[in-house]
Design an enzyme around this catalytic site. Structure first.
Site, PDB file in Angstrom:
ATOM      1  N   CYS B 150     -25.403  60.211 -24.842  1.00  0.00           N
ATOM      2  CA  CYS B 150     -26.579  61.075 -24.965  1.00  0.00           C
ATOM      3  C   CYS B 150     -27.822  60.466 -24.317  1.00  0.00           C
ATOM      4  O   CYS B 150     -28.596  61.167 -23.657  1.00  0.00           O
ATOM      5  CB  CYS B 150     -26.843  61.396 -26.434  1.00  0.00           C
ATOM      6  SG  CYS B 150     -26.846  59.962 -27.527  1.00  0.00           S
ATOM      7  N   HIS B 242     -33.906  62.230 -28.142  1.00  0.00           N
ATOM      8  CA  HIS B 242     -34.138  60.835 -27.798  1.00  0.00           C
ATOM      9  C   HIS B 242     -35.280  60.762 -26.786  1.00  0.00           C
ATOM     10  O   HIS B 242     -35.237  61.407 -25.733  1.00  0.00           O
ATOM     11  CB  HIS B 242     -32.887  60.207 -27.166  1.00  0.00           C
ATOM     12  CG  HIS B 242     -31.745  60.050 -28.131  1.00  0.00           C
ATOM     13  ND1 HIS B 242     -31.859  60.249 -29.482  1.00  0.00           N
ATOM     14  CD2 HIS B 242     -30.446  59.679 -27.923  1.00  0.00           C
ATOM     15  CE1 HIS B 242     -30.685  60.024 -30.063  1.00  0.00           C
ATOM     16  NE2 HIS B 242     -29.817  59.675 -29.147  1.00  0.00           N
ATOM     17  N   ASN B 331     -30.291  65.067 -27.678  1.00  0.00           N
ATOM     18  CA  ASN B 331     -29.068  64.278 -27.687  1.00  0.00           C
ATOM     19  C   ASN B 331     -27.852  65.059 -28.165  1.00  0.00           C
ATOM     20  O   ASN B 331     -26.720  64.693 -27.849  1.00  0.00           O
ATOM     21  CB  ASN B 331     -29.247  63.026 -28.558  1.00  0.00           C
ATOM     22  CG  ASN B 331     -29.737  63.348 -29.949  1.00  0.00           C
ATOM     23  OD1 ASN B 331     -30.820  63.926 -30.109  1.00  0.00           O
ATOM     24  ND2 ASN B 331     -28.971  62.995 -30.947  1.00  0.00           N
TER      25      ASN B 331
END
Lengths: 355, 355, 355, 355
Positions: B150, B242, B331
Site C-alpha cells: 500500500c 497513508h 491504503n
C-alpha cells in the site's frame, strides 16, 4: 542560601504552566511574580489558569494574584530573573526592554532567537555561547538568553556528538504533537484521527536555529554551521513529545558501534556541573526495534527533576555514509520550559546571575 | 454482456471487505464465491464478518455461505478469476497452486510479489509488465498478478512522471494509518495518542517493490530501476490513508512549473481505456498550504467508482536539485483492493481473462 | 420549476459548510448569497472557508464572494429564504429583524428556539407546530423556524413512537462528538484521549427543547410535555455523531417486540410527502450487540440525499417498566443543517414558502 | 522486618505489569516469582514482556526468568502469597487449587468473585468481609481474596458514604478506557475516533458485584444489598481511567452540603491503619465545572505510593431525591492491581498472612 526571586511571564499558557510546575521547590529559584494578558490578570492564579497538568499546585501559588504583563509591573516587582513564555507577537519588545533595564530574561519565545547578540543556549552543546549574554550584560545591564524551538532542541542534541564525523547533509521529518501548538492552538476538528503536513514557519526555524546553535562563537558573534538541511514538519494526533526521523550524511566513515558509544557517553557542562535539571545522560539509546515512542519515552530523564530532559534515540541504522535514527524530545520540557530553566541554572553557576 | 464470476479469498478481513464492497455492481465481475479460514467459514457472510464499512451489503451477499479457503473448494466452484486478500503466511502456496490449475489470481498478498515471473502491476505505470502474466498463462494456464504494498503504490505513482528527470536518490518518510495493519493488527493500547516508528518489513518492501515496479521489462523478466532509497516507516493514529513525505534528488534540473504540469497531466493506460475503476486524474495536485490530509483526501478520485484511487500531492517544493512533496494514498483502495480490481479490469481489456 | 433562491448565513463555520454541501443540486433551493462575519467576508468562498469536507465544491460557488452578515445585505439581495448557521450571540436580533422584514428564516441557532412564537420543528414529530410559523407570517410577513439542538434531535425522534406508552421519566447520558462544538470550539489539547463530562448549557437545552418539541399545539402556543428528565452530557474524542444512552420509564407495560415494531415502522409527514431530504426510515434498528457506533452509523439514511438523516437505535432492552437503548444521531446533518433543510422542504410543500 | 516473598501470575499482561510496577520497593512484599503462559515463559522478563509503562524496571527483575503458570511451579517455588492477573478462562481452577494447597491468592480475575466463600474485598467498604477469607484459611489452609471489576470499584467507593441515605435505585453509564480490555483486547481499527456501546458481561458484573460488595456479612456468607440497578457500559477512545455518570435515587432527603461533607470526610480501615497503598482521601471532590477527566485525574491519590488509588468525583448535583455526579476511577490501579495490593496489605495487617 536564599533562593533567587523570579517571575513567569505568560503564566497561564501551556509553557507558562510548565514553568510554574518545574520551578516548584526549585533549589535556586522561587516564583515571586506571575504575569499574563489583561484577560487573565488581576485574578488568582488558581482561578485564572485552566490547569492542564495532573500535579496539584501549592495553595500559596494558587492564590497568588496574576499581574498584567508589562515592563513597568515587572520592574516594580524588583524581580531580576524572568522566565518568558510570552507569545512571539509581544515578546520581542518586552524582553528587550527588560534586558535594557537590567533584567535577566530566559525566554522560550522565538522572537529574539535570531538576534545576533542573543544566544540560543543549550549548555550541553554550546556553553560558550553564554558569552553573548555576558556581552549583553556588560552593555545593557541585563540580557536575553533563549532556548531553541522545541523541534530543534531534540535534533541538535542528537547531532552534537556527530559533529566530529563531519555533517554534510541533514534530512529530518517530524511527527509533532499537538501541544507544540499551545493550549488552544490546534482545534480538535482539525487533528483528530488526522495528520497535517504543515506547521507554519517551523521548518525554517529548525533550519536556521540548528545552524546557529551548532555554530562557532567568534568574538561576539556566532558563525553558523554550514550544512545542507531538508526539513519537513508534520502534526500528528499525539499529545506530548515530538518524534523526529533523522538521516545524516557524514563525511567521515563510521561504524554503528562508534555511534552508539558517542550517543551513550555524551555529556556536557550541565552534567559536569551537576545542575539540578540536567539529566544524567542527555541521550538515551533505545535498542528495542520500535522505540522511541511518545507515549512511553516522553518522560525520559533521570533523576526525578530531569524527567523530560533527556532525548531518546532508537532505530539507529547505517547505509553507506548515511546514518539514520528516530529521536523523541519532550517539547514542553527539554524543548521549552525545562530548557530555559537549565539555561538559568547554568547562568547561575557561571555567576552571571545571582549573588 | 455476461459478468465474469469471481471469488474473494479471505473475505472477512479488512481488505477482503473492501474487495466485496468494490465488486458490488461491478460492470465486469460478479462475486460467486467467498472464502475464509475455518474459523469464519461455513457461516453466512453477514453473520461471520465483522463488517467495518458504513455501506449496507445487499441481502443476497449477506446470506452467501462462506467456504473454507482451499484450492479444492475454489477449483470446485468453477470460478476462474479470484481476488486474494489472503494472509502472506498461506497465500504463496494457494495462489501458485491456483495459477497452475488455470486460475487467474489478482492478489494483494506480498508473498509472491518478488517472484520473477510475477508482475507487480500498476497499469498507469508499467502496463507492459502484464506480459509476465501472459507468459505465466502460456506456461501454466493461469497466472498471478499482484498489486504493490500500500505504501509503495502511492510512492511509485508520484515518481513515474519524474523518471524523465533522472531519479538519483529517494528519501521517504511515511505516516501510516492503522488500517494498514489489518482489522485486528494493531492493539489500541499501542497506538492511541502514540506513534510507532517501526513497521515490520515495510521499509524493505517499499524499497524492493519500487525498484521492480519502475523497472524495465526485458524478455520475460524485469530489470530493476537502479536508485538509492532511504525509507523510514512510522505508524500514527489515523484510520485510513497513508501520508508520505517524499524527497527526490533529480539528475536534470527542473522548475516547479514543469513538475506541477507533469503531475497534473499524468495519465496512463487505465485512463486511455476508460477502465471503470480508473480515476480521471491519478495524481491530484493540492495547492493549499496544508494538504493532503488523511481525513480530507483519502477518498480522492473521480468518478464515484474511482473514489480512493487517486493520489493527492501537496506542498511541492524545490531546493536545488531536490524536489520534495507530501502525498496521500488510500491504503485500502488504491493501495490494496482497488489496485487489484484495476489490474483485473486491465487484464480483461487486454483479453487475457474473460471471453 | 424554478428553484427558490436562498442564502446561507454564517457559511464558513462547520454547520454553514454543511448547509452549502447539502444545498448543492437541491431540487427546490439554490444558493444565491453567502454571508459571514467581517473577518471572512469580501473574499471568495473558496479562499475564505477552511473547507472541512471531502467533497469538492463546484467552481461557481467557490468563486462566489461572501457578503458581511447584516440585515441590510440580506434584504438587498432579494433572497427570501435563508438558512442560518449564525452564532447564538448575534443570531437572535438578526433573525428576528429578517422575519419582520418578510424573510423566511430556517435557523440552526439556539437563540430563538424557546421563543413562544417560534416552533422547534421536526416534521416527523410535530408537523402541526408549523402553524406557529404561519401565525408569524400572518403577523410579520416572515417567520423563524428552528431545528432543535443536535443532541435533542436524536432523542425526540426515538421518543416519539413511545409516547403512546406514557413516558414518565427520561434518563439520558450522551457521548458527544467534538464537531458539536463547532469548527474551532474544542482545542485538541483538551479532548485528545480524554473525556469531558460537561458541555455548557447542553443539558438544560435538551430538557427544555424535548418538552417543547413533544408538546401539544394549543391555539397559537405549545403546551409542553410534562416529564421528568435526567440528562448528563459528556464530550468524547469522536468526530461526528452523538451517541446517547437512553433509559425511559413507561407508564404502560410493553414487550420488546412492540417496541421494535414501533421503531421500525415509524414514519411521519416527510416520508408521506416523500421530501427530498427525508430518510425512508427515520429510525433504523440495529440488532448487532455492539451498535450503533459513530464511525459506522453516522451516515445512516436512505436514499443518498438522506444520508445522515436517520437515527440508529440499538441494544434495546427491557427491565420491568424501563426501556433502555443506545441511539446515534448525526449532529451535523439530522441535528443541524439537514434538519433545517428538511424543515424548509416541509414548509415548501405546505406552500408557506415559494410559489 | 523481612519482606514477604510473592509471585505475580500472568506477569506480561497489562494488569500483570502494574502488579510488577506497584510491588517494586514495596515495604511488605518482594517479587520472587513471575509466571506467564507457555508462549511467554522460559525467557527473561525483560525480553518477554512488551513493557507498556514509562518507568524503568530494575535490572534484577528484568533478568528474572518467567516460569510457566502452573500450580506445581508455584508450589515448588515456596511462595505463599500470589497476585493473580490470570485470564478468567484459566484463573478459576488454578486459584482454587492454590488456595487448597495453602497459598494466599489476591486475584484480579473475575472467575471466583461470585463464589460464596470468596470475598470481593475493598477494605474501605467491607473490611469485615475478610472473615470469609479467614474461614477459607481455616478450612483449606489458603484463601482467595478478589478485588472487584474495575468499573465496579469506582462506583461502590462513591456509593458507600451514601448508604445511610438509603439507596433505592442506581443508574450508571460508563465511559470506559481501552486499557480495560487488556493489552491486546481492543483493535485500534474498532475504537479510533469511535465509541462502542457494548462491553461483554460488564453490565452484569457491575450489578452483581455492587450488590455483593455493599452486602452484609451474615455468618459466613454475604447478604446482598437489595437495590435496583440500571447499568450501561460503553467503550471510548481514552487510554486509562473509567469515567462513570452516576444517578442515585435516595430514600432520605439530603442537601448537597451533606453529600460534599460525606464524600470529603470518607475514610476507612486502610486510612486508619495507614496502609502503604491507601490514599489519604479515597474520594476527592472536584469543584471545577468540567471535572473529573481521565487525562487529568487518573493519577489522583496521595501520597506517591497511592497515586491512582483515589476516586475523583465532580459535577455533584441534586434533583429532588436524585443525586447525580461523575466519577473517575483508575481502572488499572484502584480497579485492578492496586486494589489487590491494598487487600494484601490489609490481610497482612490483620495477620492472616505473614508472620
Amino acid at each position: 542560601m536564599d533562593k533567587i526571586p523570579c517571575a513567569v511571564l505568560g503564566c497561564t499558557g501551556l509553557v507558562g504552566q510548565y514553568f510554574v510546575k518545574l520551578l516548584l521547590n526549585h533549589p535556586f529559584f522561587e516564583i515571586k511574580l506571575l504575569t499574563a494578558s489583561e484577560k487573565s490578570a488581576k485574578r488568582k492564579f488558581g482561578e485564572s489558569v485552566k490547569w492542564m497538568l495532573s500535579e496539584d499546585i501549592p495553595k500559596e501559588l494558587m492564590e497568588m494574584v496574576i499581574e498584567v504583563t508589562s515592563v513597568e509591573n515587572i520592574l516594580d516587582s524588583g524581580v531580576k530573573v524572568v522566565f518568558s513564555a510570552l507569545p512571539s507577537s509581544i515578546a520581542s519588545d518586552i524582553e528587550k526592554n527588560l534586558m535594557k533595564n537590567g533584567v535577566f530574561v530566559f525566554s522560550n519565545s522565538s522572537s529574539n532567537r535570531m538576534d545576533e547578540i542573543v544566544p540560543i543556549l543549550i549548555p550541553e552543546i554550546n556553553p560558550d555561547h553564554i558569552k553573548l549574554a555576558e556581552a549583553q550584560k556588560k552593555k545593557f545591564g541585563g540580557f536575553i538568553i533563549t532556548n531553541s524551538n522545541c523541534t530543534t532542541s531534540g535534533l541538535v542534541l542528537a547531532l552534537k556528538p556527530l559533529l566530529d564525523f563531519g555533517i554534510k547533509k541533514i534530512f529530518m521529518n517530524s511527527y509533532q504533537s499537538v501541544s507544540g501548538a499551545g493550549r488552544r492552538g490546534l482545534p480538535s476538528m482539525d487533528i483528530l484521527g488526522n495528520a497535517i503536513p504543515f506547521i507554519k514557519d517551523e521548518e525554517e526555524k529548525v533550519e536556521r536555529e540548528t545552524r546557529k546553535i551548532l555554530g562557532i562563537l567568534k568574538e561576539n558573534s556566532i558563525e553558523n554551521l554550514e550544512v545542507e538541511m531538508f526539513v519537513n514538519c508534520c502534526r500528528i494526533p499525539t499529545k506530548i513529545g515530538h518524534l523526529e526521523s533523522v538521516l545524516v550524511e557524514l563525511e567521515r566513515d563510521f561504524t554503528l558501534e562508534e555511534i552508539f558509544e558517542r550517543f551513550k557517553s555524551f555529556k556536557g557542562e550541565p552534567q559536569n556541573l551537576n545542575l539540578p535539571t540536567a539529566p544524567e545522560s542527555p541521550l538515551i539509546v533505545r535498542i528495542e526495534e520500535d522505540r522511541p515512542q511518545p507515549e512511553i519515552d516522553s518522560e525520559a530523564g533521570f533523576p526525578e527533576r530531569a524527567k523530560g530532559m533527556a532525548i531518546s534515540i532508537g532505530r539507529i541504522r547505517k547505509k553507506g555514509k548515511y546514518l539514520s535514527f528516530f529521536l523523541l524530545v519532550n517539547n514542553l520540557i527539554r524543548g521549552s520550559a525545562g530548557g530555559s530553566i537549565l539555561n538559568a541554572e547554568f547562568a547561575y553557576f557561571k555567576r552571571i546571575i545571582g549573588g
